[in-house]
Write a protein that holds these residues in place. Structure first.
Motif, PDB file in Angstrom:
ATOM      1  N   GLY B   1      15.273  45.071  17.131  1.00 46.92           N
ATOM      2  CA  GLY B   1      15.935  43.987  17.123  1.00 46.92           C
ATOM      3  C   GLY B   1      16.722  43.564  18.262  1.00 46.92           C
ATOM      4  O   GLY B   1      16.678  44.492  19.304  1.00 46.92           O
ATOM      5  N   ALA B   2      17.049  42.443  18.355  1.00 48.82           N
ATOM      6  CA  ALA B   2      17.875  41.974  19.591  1.00 48.82           C
ATOM      7  C   ALA B   2      19.175  42.533  20.105  1.00 48.82           C
ATOM      8  O   ALA B   2      19.631  42.701  21.173  1.00 48.82           O
ATOM      9  CB  ALA B   2      18.076  40.506  19.626  1.00 48.82           C
ATOM     10  N   GLY B   3      19.957  43.097  18.930  1.00 49.10           N
ATOM     11  CA  GLY B   3      21.300  43.464  18.866  1.00 49.10           C
ATOM     12  C   GLY B   3      21.188  45.094  18.100  1.00 49.10           C
ATOM     13  O   GLY B   3      20.445  45.439  17.856  1.00 49.10           O
ATOM     14  N   VAL B   4      22.524  45.443  18.234  1.00 52.84           N
ATOM     15  CA  VAL B   4      22.765  46.477  17.624  1.00 52.84           C
ATOM     16  C   VAL B   4      22.933  46.190  15.888  1.00 52.84           C
ATOM     17  O   VAL B   4      24.086  45.252  15.626  1.00 52.84           O
ATOM     18  CB  VAL B   4      24.177  47.260  18.138  1.00 52.84           C
ATOM     19  CG1 VAL B   4      24.353  48.830  17.238  1.00 52.84           C
ATOM     20  CG2 VAL B   4      23.713  47.863  19.553  1.00 52.84           C
ATOM     21  N   SER B   5      22.425  46.786  15.285  1.00 46.75           N
ATOM     22  CA  SER B   5      22.507  46.515  13.770  1.00 46.75           C
ATOM     23  C   SER B   5      23.345  47.679  13.041  1.00 46.75           C
ATOM     24  O   SER B   5      22.963  48.823  12.978  1.00 46.75           O
ATOM     25  CB  SER B   5      21.083  46.167  13.210  1.00 46.75           C
ATOM     26  OG  SER B   5      21.381  45.883  11.843  1.00 46.75           O
ATOM     27  N   GLN B   6      24.184  47.266  12.179  1.00 41.36           N
ATOM     28  CA  GLN B   6      25.042  48.263  11.578  1.00 41.36           C
ATOM     29  C   GLN B   6      25.025  47.957   9.940  1.00 41.36           C
ATOM     30  O   GLN B   6      25.070  46.655   9.722  1.00 41.36           O
ATOM     31  CB  GLN B   6      26.285  48.422  11.825  1.00 41.36           C
ATOM     32  CG  GLN B   6      26.674  49.005  13.157  1.00 41.36           C
ATOM     33  CD  GLN B   6      28.133  49.283  13.640  1.00 41.36           C
ATOM     34  OE1 GLN B   6      28.689  48.886  14.625  1.00 41.36           O
ATOM     35  NE2 GLN B   6      28.641  50.379  12.904  1.00 41.36           N
ATOM     36  N   SER B   7      24.925  48.786   9.235  1.00 37.15           N
ATOM     37  CA  SER B   7      24.741  48.640   7.654  1.00 37.15           C
ATOM     38  C   SER B   7      25.430  49.635   6.964  1.00 37.15           C
ATOM     39  O   SER B   7      25.625  50.954   7.390  1.00 37.15           O
ATOM     40  CB  SER B   7      23.590  48.387   7.166  1.00 37.15           C
ATOM     41  OG  SER B   7      22.590  49.504   7.393  1.00 37.15           O
ATOM     42  N   PRO B   8      26.187  49.421   5.783  1.00 41.88           N
ATOM     43  CA  PRO B   8      26.307  48.032   5.407  1.00 41.88           C
ATOM     44  C   PRO B   8      27.763  47.424   6.097  1.00 41.88           C
ATOM     45  O   PRO B   8      28.304  48.216   7.050  1.00 41.88           O
ATOM     46  CB  PRO B   8      27.157  48.259   3.871  1.00 41.88           C
ATOM     47  CG  PRO B   8      27.640  49.628   4.035  1.00 41.88           C
ATOM     48  CD  PRO B   8      26.803  50.353   4.909  1.00 41.88           C
ATOM     49  N   SER B  27      16.327  48.688  20.850  1.00 49.03           N
ATOM     50  CA  SER B  27      15.293  49.644  21.161  1.00 49.03           C
ATOM     51  C   SER B  27      15.150  49.957  22.702  1.00 49.03           C
ATOM     52  O   SER B  27      15.509  49.041  23.572  1.00 49.03           O
ATOM     53  CB  SER B  27      13.836  48.604  20.900  1.00 49.03           C
ATOM     54  OG  SER B  27      12.828  49.214  21.197  1.00 49.03           O
ATOM     55  N   GLY B  28      14.940  51.142  22.924  1.00 50.53           N
ATOM     56  CA  GLY B  28      14.881  51.469  24.341  1.00 50.53           C
ATOM     57  C   GLY B  28      16.287  52.165  24.945  1.00 50.53           C
ATOM     58  O   GLY B  28      16.267  52.800  25.981  1.00 50.53           O
ATOM     59  N   HIS B  29      17.418  51.966  24.272  1.00 50.83           N
ATOM     60  CA  HIS B  29      18.526  52.604  24.444  1.00 50.83           C
ATOM     61  C   HIS B  29      18.759  53.932  24.145  1.00 50.83           C
ATOM     62  O   HIS B  29      18.670  54.221  23.097  1.00 50.83           O
ATOM     63  CB  HIS B  29      19.702  51.611  23.865  1.00 50.83           C
ATOM     64  CG  HIS B  29      20.065  50.335  24.597  1.00 50.83           C
ATOM     65  ND1 HIS B  29      21.118  49.649  24.368  1.00 50.83           N
ATOM     66  CD2 HIS B  29      19.473  49.557  25.366  1.00 50.83           C
ATOM     67  CE1 HIS B  29      21.361  48.620  25.203  1.00 50.83           C
ATOM     68  NE2 HIS B  29      20.265  48.672  25.688  1.00 50.83           N
ATOM     69  N   THR B  30      18.861  54.708  25.215  1.00 52.32           N
ATOM     70  CA  THR B  30      19.018  56.323  24.787  1.00 52.32           C
ATOM     71  C   THR B  30      20.208  56.578  24.582  1.00 52.32           C
ATOM     72  O   THR B  30      20.350  57.880  24.072  1.00 52.32           O
ATOM     73  CB  THR B  30      18.667  56.856  26.249  1.00 52.32           C
ATOM     74  OG1 THR B  30      19.374  56.581  27.431  1.00 52.32           O
ATOM     75  CG2 THR B  30      16.917  56.631  26.505  1.00 52.32           C
ATOM     76  N   GLY B 106      25.952  48.440  30.644  1.00 55.98           N
ATOM     77  CA  GLY B 106      26.728  47.878  29.726  1.00 55.98           C
ATOM     78  C   GLY B 106      26.571  48.503  28.362  1.00 55.98           C
ATOM     79  O   GLY B 106      25.467  49.072  28.071  1.00 55.98           O
ATOM     80  N   TYR B 107      27.445  48.311  27.495  1.00 60.06           N
ATOM     81  CA  TYR B 107      27.489  48.962  26.201  1.00 60.06           C
ATOM     82  C   TYR B 107      27.238  47.507  25.148  1.00 60.06           C
ATOM     83  O   TYR B 107      28.088  46.588  25.427  1.00 60.06           O
ATOM     84  CB  TYR B 107      28.809  49.518  25.795  1.00 60.06           C
ATOM     85  CG  TYR B 107      29.083  50.698  26.769  1.00 60.06           C
ATOM     86  CD1 TYR B 107      29.609  50.846  27.871  1.00 60.06           C
ATOM     87  CD2 TYR B 107      28.676  51.998  26.178  1.00 60.06           C
ATOM     88  CE1 TYR B 107      29.887  51.771  28.627  1.00 60.06           C
ATOM     89  CE2 TYR B 107      29.024  53.172  27.168  1.00 60.06           C
ATOM     90  CZ  TYR B 107      29.500  52.988  28.410  1.00 60.06           C
ATOM     91  OH  TYR B 107      29.802  54.031  29.050  1.00 60.06           O
ATOM     92  N   THR B 108      26.374  47.608  24.318  1.00 62.70           N
ATOM     93  CA  THR B 108      26.423  46.738  23.293  1.00 62.70           C
ATOM     94  C   THR B 108      26.882  47.229  21.952  1.00 62.70           C
ATOM     95  O   THR B 108      26.244  48.210  21.429  1.00 62.70           O
ATOM     96  CB  THR B 108      24.973  46.077  23.137  1.00 62.70           C
ATOM     97  OG1 THR B 108      24.421  45.810  24.441  1.00 62.70           O
ATOM     98  CG2 THR B 108      24.860  44.992  22.270  1.00 62.70           C
ATOM     99  N   PHE B 109      27.863  46.443  21.377  1.00 62.87           N
ATOM    100  CA  PHE B 109      28.443  46.958  20.232  1.00 62.87           C
ATOM    101  C   PHE B 109      27.548  46.135  18.877  1.00 62.87           C
ATOM    102  O   PHE B 109      27.462  45.038  19.116  1.00 62.87           O
ATOM    103  CB  PHE B 109      29.848  46.726  20.150  1.00 62.87           C
ATOM    104  CG  PHE B 109      30.857  47.736  20.980  1.00 62.87           C
ATOM    105  CD1 PHE B 109      30.949  47.344  22.360  1.00 62.87           C
ATOM    106  CD2 PHE B 109      31.368  48.621  20.224  1.00 62.87           C
ATOM    107  CE1 PHE B 109      31.622  48.381  22.844  1.00 62.87           C
ATOM    108  CE2 PHE B 109      32.169  49.562  20.958  1.00 62.87           C
ATOM    109  CZ  PHE B 109      32.290  49.279  22.229  1.00 62.87           C
TER     110      PHE B 109
END
Lengths: 113, 118
Positions: B1-8, B27-30, B106-109
């Protein structure tokens, strides 16, 4: 102790006005300093990142300053808009520790019409 | 996906129950990080994964907290025997981090999981 202190804790301004948020830190060794905007119910989004050698950086209506000698940073918002209402978080990175970001508690900004 | 996904996005649980929170990084962020944000407090570092290296667990508040990252991608934060003080927003972030490198990415939350223990 590594700490990041932000002031004010909260701020209410009228739409169109300017404001300045403050961040003081005691983090060593210092790597960089970030300002994040966090809308209610959302994760933080990066506004700026500043390294030791940078004094000022702008991102649209947001301008961040950094004084590495006094260990102070500010975020200035020009011509505020209602959408600027959010929490603004100052984050300092501890050099040499990839996992160690020290977060301030944030300043909650409310822009009123 | 384009961003970081959290659930629930929201979880209400009874005291003493176990909970699992999920994070799908970009995807690809280590590098992957878990943080906890309590009401009126700054974000608190919990755990950090970088590639195949041993995770930095120094922020986990007690042995009731654990996290895994399978296949270098999805991560699960598990809280056993939840307590009321565990109530908080749990945020996940990912980054193209280079271990020991001089470049700071950068960090993506993600949007977080709001956990309420009743």
């Amino acid at each position: 102790k590594n700490q990041v202190e932000q002031s004010p804790q909260s701020l209410i301004i009228l739409e169109g006005k300017n404001c300045t948020l403050q961040c003081n830190y005691t983090v060593s060794p210092f790597s960089n300093l970030r300002w994040y905007k966090q809308d209610t119910g959302r994760g933080p989004v990066s506004l700026t990142i500043m390294t030791f050698s940078e004094n000022t950086k702008s991102n649209g209506r947001y301008t961040a300053t950094l004084d590495a000698d006094t260990k102070q940073s500010s975020l200035h918002i020009t011509a505020s808009q209602l959408s600027d209402s959010a929490s603004y978080i100052c984050v300092v990175s501890n050099r040499g520790s990839q996992g160690n970001l020290i977060f301030g508690k944030g300043t909650k900004l409310s822009v009123k019409p | 996906g384009a961003g970081v996904s959290q659930s629930p996005s929201n979880k209400v649980t009874e005291k003493g129950k176990d909970v699992e929170l999920r994070c799908d990084p970009i995807s690809g962020h280590t590098a992957l990080y878990w943080y906890r944000q309590s009401l009126g407090q700054g974000l608190e570092f919990l755990i950090y994964f970088q590639g195949n290296s041993a995770p930095d667990k120094s922020g986990l508040p007690s042995d009731r907290f654990s996290a895994e990252r399978t296949g270098g991608s999805v991560s699960t934060l598990t809280i056993q025997r939840t307590q009321q003080e565990d109530s908080a927003v749990y945020l996940c972030a990912s980054s193209l981090a280079a271990v020991g490198g001089s470049i700071d990415y950068g960090y993506t939350f993600g949007s977080g999981t709001r956990l309420t223990v009743v």
